[in-house]
Scaffold this active site. Structure first.
Site, mmCIF file in Angstrom:
data_model
loop_
_atom_site.group_PDB
_atom_site.id
_atom_site.type_symbol
_atom_site.label_atom_id
_atom_site.label_comp_id
_atom_site.label_asym_id
_atom_site.label_seq_id
_atom_site.Cartn_x
_atom_site.Cartn_y
_atom_site.Cartn_z
ATOM 1 N N CYS B 219 28.303 58.183 14.919
ATOM 2 C CA CYS B 219 28.466 57.229 15.906
ATOM 3 C C CYS B 219 29.787 56.566 15.901
ATOM 4 O O CYS B 219 30.290 56.191 16.993
ATOM 5 C CB CYS B 219 27.193 56.164 15.775
ATOM 6 S SG CYS B 219 27.272 55.303 14.016
ATOM 7 N N THR B 220 30.389 56.431 14.645
ATOM 8 C CA THR B 220 31.995 56.213 14.823
ATOM 9 C C THR B 220 32.681 57.336 15.426
ATOM 10 O O THR B 220 33.460 56.793 16.429
ATOM 11 C CB THR B 220 32.502 55.834 13.477
ATOM 12 O OG1 THR B 220 31.393 54.935 12.572
ATOM 13 C CG2 THR B 220 33.740 55.413 13.344
#
Lengths: 497, 444
Positions: B219-220
């Protein structure tokens, strides 16, 4: 050729390597290994000094130079077919051109003579020896400044106990209570801790959490700040978990490391004059900053660790620290202008400045200056690596008396044991040292027969080369001042002699 | 006592007078620290020169050093295995290679160099993966020394040597043990260890010493980058497979055109989020997961490993027992300790491994456990079992058709799959040449 070493010691370090001229005395197995490990990462030039010949054909220095030159076409390799003793007799200034002098398998008298010349000229001297399964290195440098010590585990410089104005300003733009869910769970933990610290201080007479109990309470305060869903179950807010985990380190007091304080209090720092090196001028500038704009603290480092956050919040926070660091650097720079020099990256590592001072060989060997305490306390354990140093001293005494090393030929081994023992004891007596040197070790040294096994030579080759790189580049802290490698047990020790 | 050194009369006249003096002193002289089995004699040198067979795994930074040290210590029958070819970035450490060798197999160039420069040495190269060989190949060596940069490869080698062990009535036959010397380096840190399979701690016994590599959360990378590294991973993991800039070829960290592409895309990504710090060098470092190699660390660790090979081959000293750690960031630091065997090691203990799961657990959970558990750290485990007398593959990733067929099993519970308490599962993985047996224990 690319030098990935760049990433570890930076462009600046690489420049100093490429401008360095290394002198190697004696192209033995150990010597050539050391030089190979300097040529590969790209030192600018080397000169081998060696009066010995190779199996009656080429001079050893020449043969080694050619082989090493192959490894890196950019390095300039030279050789001098002369013994160091002759050079010391006829032209000691010869050594003044070098960045560092590395000598291997030198007899004691030559080491001492050369050591004295290099000490007066302030040229670093690295003495190495491979003797059977023992490796030895001795660094001799009067004053070596380390500008970037790259400590493995450096504490962050977050200033949460003394937030600077720009940080406080930035903090005000956050209102944890009124944030939406997404923002709340993507706020950097530094902000979270800072906010809750403000709350704590207002409720505790402006005293931060002092002991374990209070820190626990502080952690709970943060934990209570985690948003809950409609059923009262805490949401998954990793940034809050990070904050809780980092409470201890975040609450660390900002202070100047004692090593740096010592430097600030030293004579060289207080008496800046036209002779002062740029290191001391920069240090003085940092000190002056500390006593004015810095409010008794070092310039802000300006980096923050990675943490859970959305991109914008993280970058904005990072910029707050960065901008402050640049401002502090500019202030230090003004002090330096004032002190007639220009400043660079030293600022970022103000707390990492170190000075390494090694005792001279004369001090190590002098009857009145020998480090008796170090020797006797190590020898409380008779199997300490110190015993190998002591026997090596005895071996050199043996060479002086018999013009040969012990046990070189099989028939000599047994008789030489008692002769070597006498030599070791005579050295101990001269220094008035009363230590127990086990016979087994004396026997083993005779067994070694002054051999230079390649595996041990390669170990010292790697170790010595890296220390030389540290000296040349002024990055990373070198050893101080004697390193002993016991290949029999694969152990080592650093002694201060 | 014999006088002076006997002139060497060895085959082909390779050995000039005194050539092996520095070695003979340790082989022909008694000493107080020699191995209890040591007997000084002149035949030991013959054994080293003519009979002792050593296998070196890897011809890179550590491998080049190992080959040189072994050859200069009297070993002549050396085989070297390496699956790579030479890249220009290798030249500043892997000193057996020259610019003209770029593109050639490392093992072959290394062997040529040593054989040409060190008279009498006969290095046999193998431009292959270690997995291309079976027991019959490995069995011929007296000692195996590894200079690898991959934990998976180490574990495979470890597993292979363990599979060679033979037991009679539960007692290990010492002649089936092939000592494994393993060296590893990362920047200024390194380690060297001696493994006697079946007797001392093996690689898997101490797997926790190798922490899993840092992978940034997806997600980063996908939506919230903060660091230049995140931008590079975005280009590497998401953009490359999508845009296939060079057709079906996979990203090759040694190909400058590939790196250039990733670099350009990373800069674009970074610009979107106002992130600074993306450089070509960083891009290459992230893609290749490079922790920059330093010539001196490789030299030190290879030296320690070669010395242990010598000690074991000659009995001249008691070998390292059994793990050396080296770090020269601040001064020089070494730490030597005895790594202990793990009682229930999945590789060397012969103790059946337990898997504790409730019957309602999904197969996916078992798979994740096998990969994430610190003591197992499997990469892509294939799980099979016996049901109603027949062999059944529960899940296998490496063959596309089987992966598609067995994928639905991941969402099924253990009971739905027909598994019962005490069921034996056989798991295969790249980290081991042998299947690992697990016993399923149902929890309530």
């Amino acid at each position: 050729i690319a030098y990935p070493g760049f990433k570890l010691w930076g462009d600046h370090g690489q420049d100093t390597l490429e401008n360095a001229h290394v002198c190697l005395i004696n192209a033995t197995a150990t010597g050539t290994e050391i030089l190979k490990n300097l040529v590969l990462p790209g030192i600018g030039a080397f000169t081998i000094v060696d009066g010995h010949t190779v199996t009656g054909e080429d001079n050893r220095a020449q043969a080694a130079t050619e082989l090493l030159q192959e490894l890196n076409s950019h390095v300039s390799g030279n050789f001098v077919e002369e013994s160091p003793e002759k050079l010391l007799d006829n032209n000691p200034d010869f050594f003044h051109r070098f960045t560092i002098v590395i000598a291997v398998q030198l007899p004691e008298s030559t080491s001492l003579r050369l050591g004295s010349v290099l000490w007066s000229a302030s040229i670093p001297f690295l003495v190495c020896k491979t003797y059977g399964l023992i490796g030895y290195m001795r660094l001799v440098v009067q004053e070596h400044t380390v500008i970037e010590s790259h400590p493995d585990s450096a504490l962050e410089d977050l200033r949460l106990d003394k937030p600077f104005a720009e940080f406080k300003n930035h903090l005000q733009s956050f209102d944890l209570e009124s944030m939406n869910k997404k923002d709340h769970s993507h706020t950097p933990w530094i902000i979270i801790i800072a906010k809750y610290l403000e709350k704590w201080l207002s409720e505790h007479n402006y005293k931060p959490p002092q002991n374990y109990k209070e820190k626990e309470a502080f952690r709970q305060l943060i934990r209570d700040g985690i948003r809950k869903n409609e059923n009262g179950v805490p949401e998954d807010e990793e940034n809050f978990e990070e904050a809780i985990k980092n409470v201890n380190t975040a609450l660390n007091q900002t202070k100047i490391p004692s090593a740096v304080e010592e430097l600030f209090n030293s004579e060289q720092c207080n008496n800046i004059n036209s002779e002062s090196s740029s290191f001391w001028v920069m240090l003085r500038a940092v000190k002056d900053f500390v006593h004015s704009e810095g409010n008794r603290d070092l310039p802000v480092r300006g980096t923050i660790p990675d943490m859970i956050a959305d991109s914008q919040k993280f970058i904005n926070l990072q910029n707050v620290y960065r901008t402050k660091a640049m401002q502090d650097a500019a202030a230090v720079s003004t002090h330096v202008q004032r002190l007639l020099q220009s400043l660079g990256k030293v600022c970022k590592n103000a707390s990492f400045l170190r000075v390494v001072r090694c005792r001279s060989l004369a001090e190590e060997y002098g009857v009145d200056s020998v480090n008796k305490d170090e020797i006797t306390s190590c020898m409380d354990n008779p199997d300490s690596e110190m015993v190998f140093y002591l026997i090596l001293r005895g071996v050199e005494r043996f060479y002086q008396q018999h013009s040969r090393y012990p046990g070189v030929y099989n028939y000599q081994v047994e008789d030489d044991i008692s002769k070597l023992k006498l030599c070791v004891n005579s050295v101990m007596q001269e220094y008035n040292l009363n230590v127990n040197i086990k016979d087994d070790y004396v026997h083993e040294f005779c067994r070694f027969g002054a051999s230079e096994p390649h595996t041990v030579a390669a170990f010292i080759g790697g170790s010595a080369a890296q220390e030389a790189i540290k000296i040349i580049s002024h990055q990373f802290v070198p050893f101080n001042n004697t390193f002993i490698y016991n290949a029999m047990l694969q152990t080592s020790a650093t002694l201060q002699l | 006592m014999a006088d002076a050194e006997l002139p060497m009369a060895v085959d082909g006249g390779y050995d000039w007078d005194g050539r092996w003096n520095h070695v003979r002193k340790f082989l022909e002289r008694p000493g107080p620290f020699a191995h209890p089995d040591f007997e000084p004699c002149t035949e030991s040198l013959q054994f080293l020169l003519e009979m002792c067979k050593i296998l070196v795994i890897g011809a890179g930074g550590l491998g080049c050093e190992l080959l040189k040290n072994l050859a200069l210590s009297g070993f002549r029958l050396i085989h070297v295995v390496d699956m790579d070819t030479i890249d220009i970035s290798n030249l500043n450490r892997q000193f057996l290679f020259r610019p003209k060798d770029v593109g050639r197999p490392k093992a072959e160039v290394a062997a040529d160099f040593i054989n040409n420069r060190i008279p009498g040495c006969k290095v046999v190269p193998h431009y292959k993966k270690i997995q291309d060989f079976d027991e019959s190949f490995y069995r011929q060596f007296h000692i195996i020394v590894c200079g690898l940069d991959s934990i998976i490869a180490r574990r495979w080698m470890n597993g292979m040597l363990i599979s060679l062990l033979s037991y009679e009535d539960g007692v290990l036959d010492p002649s089936s043990i092939i000592p494994l010397i393993d060296g590893g380096t990362e920047g200024f840190k390194g380690n060297s260890r001696v493994i006697l399979p079946g007797m001392t701690a093996c690689i898997d016994c101490t797997l926790e010493l190798y922490p899993p590599q840092i992978n940034f959360p997806m997600c980063t990378i996908a939506s919230m980058p903060r660091l230049p590294e995140h931008c590079i991973e975005y280009a590497r993991i998401l953009l490359w497979p999508k845009e296939k800039p060079f057709g079906e070829t996979s990203l090759d960290g040694d190909n400058p055109e590939h790196i250039q592409w990733v670099f350009k895309k990373s800069i674009e990504r970074a610009a979107e989020f106002h992130i600074t710090g993306v450089t070509y060098r960083l891009t290459q470092g992230v893609v290749k997961r490079i922790i920059p190699a330093v010539a001196s660390t490789n030299a030190v660790i290879a030296a320690a490993c070669s010395l242990e090979v010598f000690k074991i081959a000659s009995s001249a000293y008691i070998p390292l027992n059994n793990y050396l750690v080296f770090n020269d960031v601040d001064g020089l630091y070494t730490y030597t300790f005895e790594a202990e065997r793990k009682e229930n090691c999945s590789a060397c203990s012969q103790v059946p491994q337990n898997l504790q799961f409730p019957p309602s657990a999904k197969l996916q959970e078992v798979l994740e456990y096998l990969m994430e558990n610190a003591s197992l750290q499997m990469k892509s485990p294939a799980i099979t079992t016996t049901l109603e007398g027949k062999n059944k593959t529960l899940y296998l990733q490496s063959v596309k058709s089987i992966e598609e067929r067995t994928k639905p099993n991941l969402c099924k519970t253990l009971t739905e799959l027909g598994l019962s308490d005490g069921q034996e599962l056989a798991v295969a993985d790249v980290t081991t040449p042998q299947t690992v047996l697990f016993k399923l224990n149902f929890t309530t």
